[in-house]
Design a protein around this motif. Structure first.
Motif, PDB file in Angstrom:
ATOM      1  N   GLN A  22       0.849  -1.182   0.000  1.00 27.68           N
ATOM      2  CA  GLN A  22       0.000   0.000   0.000  1.00 27.68           C
ATOM      3  C   GLN A  22       0.886   1.234   0.000  1.00 27.68           C
ATOM      4  OE1 GLN A  22      -2.306  -0.588   3.571  1.00 27.68           O
ATOM      5  NE2 GLN A  22      -3.966  -1.565   2.424  1.00 27.68           N
ATOM      6  N   LYS A  25       0.362   7.939   2.849  1.00 25.66           N
ATOM      7  CA  LYS A  25       0.664   9.364   2.940  1.00 25.66           C
ATOM      8  C   LYS A  25       2.132   9.665   2.668  1.00 25.66           C
ATOM      9  CE  LYS A  25      -0.709  13.166   5.892  1.00 25.66           C
ATOM     10  NZ  LYS A  25      -1.360  13.523   7.156  1.00 25.66           N
ATOM     11  N   SER A  49      -1.743  -1.179  -3.921  1.00 26.30           N
ATOM     12  CA  SER A  49      -2.891  -0.317  -3.701  1.00 26.30           C
ATOM     13  C   SER A  49      -2.421   1.085  -3.312  1.00 26.30           C
ATOM     14  CB  SER A  49      -3.751  -0.910  -2.588  1.00 26.30           C
ATOM     15  OG  SER A  49      -4.837  -0.075  -2.311  1.00 26.30           O
ATOM     16  N   LEU A  51      -3.537   4.309  -1.404  1.00 25.77           N
ATOM     17  CA  LEU A  51      -4.547   4.692  -0.425  1.00 25.77           C
ATOM     18  C   LEU A  51      -5.091   6.091  -0.698  1.00 25.77           C
ATOM     19  CD1 LEU A  51      -2.867   3.337   2.828  1.00 25.77           C
ATOM     20  CD2 LEU A  51      -4.594   2.228   1.398  1.00 25.77           C
ATOM     21  N   GLN A  52      -6.265   6.373  -0.127  1.00 30.90           N
ATOM     22  CA  GLN A  52      -6.932   7.659  -0.350  1.00 30.90           C
ATOM     23  C   GLN A  52      -6.153   8.836   0.249  1.00 30.90           C
ATOM     24  OE1 GLN A  52      -9.668   8.068  -2.184  1.00 30.90           O
ATOM     25  NE2 GLN A  52      -9.766   5.880  -2.598  1.00 30.90           N
ATOM     26  N   ASN A  53      -5.367   8.586   1.306  1.00 31.85           N
ATOM     27  CA  ASN A  53      -4.646   9.679   1.948  1.00 31.85           C
ATOM     28  C   ASN A  53      -3.358  10.058   1.215  1.00 31.85           C
ATOM     29  OD1 ASN A  53      -3.031   7.551   2.659  1.00 31.85           O
ATOM     30  ND2 ASN A  53      -3.101   7.923   4.856  1.00 31.85           N
ATOM     31  N   ASN A  54      -3.069   9.406   0.092  1.00 28.54           N
ATOM     32  CA  ASN A  54      -1.892   9.760  -0.705  1.00 28.54           C
ATOM     33  C   ASN A  54      -2.240  10.972  -1.558  1.00 28.54           C
ATOM     34  OD1 ASN A  54      -0.175   9.625  -3.252  1.00 28.54           O
ATOM     35  ND2 ASN A  54       0.865   8.201  -1.901  1.00 28.54           N
ATOM     36  N   ASP A  55      -1.409  12.024  -1.459  1.00 30.26           N
ATOM     37  CA  ASP A  55      -1.695  13.278  -2.161  1.00 30.26           C
ATOM     38  C   ASP A  55      -1.163  13.307  -3.590  1.00 30.26           C
ATOM     39  OD1 ASP A  55      -2.913  14.218   0.136  1.00 30.26           O
ATOM     40  OD2 ASP A  55      -1.058  15.103   0.910  1.00 30.26           O
ATOM     41  N   LYS A  58      -2.042   9.486  -9.069  1.00 30.09           N
ATOM     42  CA  LYS A  58      -1.885   8.031  -9.149  1.00 30.09           C
ATOM     43  C   LYS A  58      -1.017   7.607 -10.335  1.00 30.09           C
ATOM     44  CE  LYS A  58      -6.303   7.304 -11.467  1.00 30.09           C
ATOM     45  NZ  LYS A  58      -7.606   6.640 -11.400  1.00 30.09           N
ATOM     46  N   GLY A  78      -8.379   2.261 -11.261  1.00 27.93           N
ATOM     47  CA  GLY A  78      -8.781   2.861  -9.994  1.00 27.93           C
ATOM     48  C   GLY A  78      -7.548   3.286  -9.233  1.00 27.93           C
ATOM     49  N   HIS A  79      -7.400   2.777  -8.032  1.00 26.06           N
ATOM     50  CA  HIS A  79      -6.220   3.075  -7.218  1.00 26.06           C
ATOM     51  C   HIS A  79      -5.367   1.821  -7.024  1.00 26.06           C
ATOM     52  CE1 HIS A  79      -7.193   7.206  -6.175  1.00 26.06           C
ATOM     53  NE2 HIS A  79      -8.459   6.822  -6.140  1.00 26.06           N
ATOM     54  N   THR A  80      -5.392   0.938  -8.012  1.00 22.26           N
ATOM     55  CA  THR A  80      -4.621  -0.296  -7.946  1.00 22.26           C
ATOM     56  C   THR A  80      -3.655  -0.367  -9.124  1.00 22.26           C
ATOM     57  OG1 THR A  80      -6.478  -1.403  -6.887  1.00 22.26           O
ATOM     58  CG2 THR A  80      -4.764  -2.805  -7.798  1.00 22.26           C
TER      59      THR A  80
END
Length: 96
Positions: A22, A25, A49, A51-55, A58, A78-80
């Motif tokens: 993963q 951040k 993966s 994560l959503q907290n990565n600024d 992608k 997506g985020h993968t």
């Protein structure tokens, strides 16, 4: 460089895999790349993966992972991220 047919084959194989790394951040770092290289040597095909907290963007994360590990970027959905690198000692995947 992978052909379209090879990428399609790898995407089909990766469908049933679960992400084993993963990116959070902290983003992509040297330690993560080292671990991904080791995992690719054993497995050849992995999912990562984001994560959503990565600024970070992608696409930038996927490019940094593939460049750092010396792997081919098979897919970013997506985020993968799906990465492939032919193993020297544990070769199991036969590309078409």
């Amino acid at each position: 460089m992978l052909t379209g047919k090879q990428k399609r084959h790898l995407r089909a194989l990766a469908h049933h895999l679960t992400p084993i790394f993963q990116v959070g951040k902290g983003g992509v770092n040297e330690n993560m790349i080292k671990q991904i290289k080791e995992a690719l040597e054993v497995r050849e095909l992995i999912k990562v993966s984001i994560l959503q907290n990565n600024d970070d963007d992608k696409h930038d994360v996927a490019a940094a992972l593939s460049e750092g590990a010396g792997a081919e970027l098979v897919q970013l959905i997506g985020h993968t991220v799906v990465l492939y690198k032919e193993s020297k000692e544990h070769k199991t995947i036969e590309l078409p």
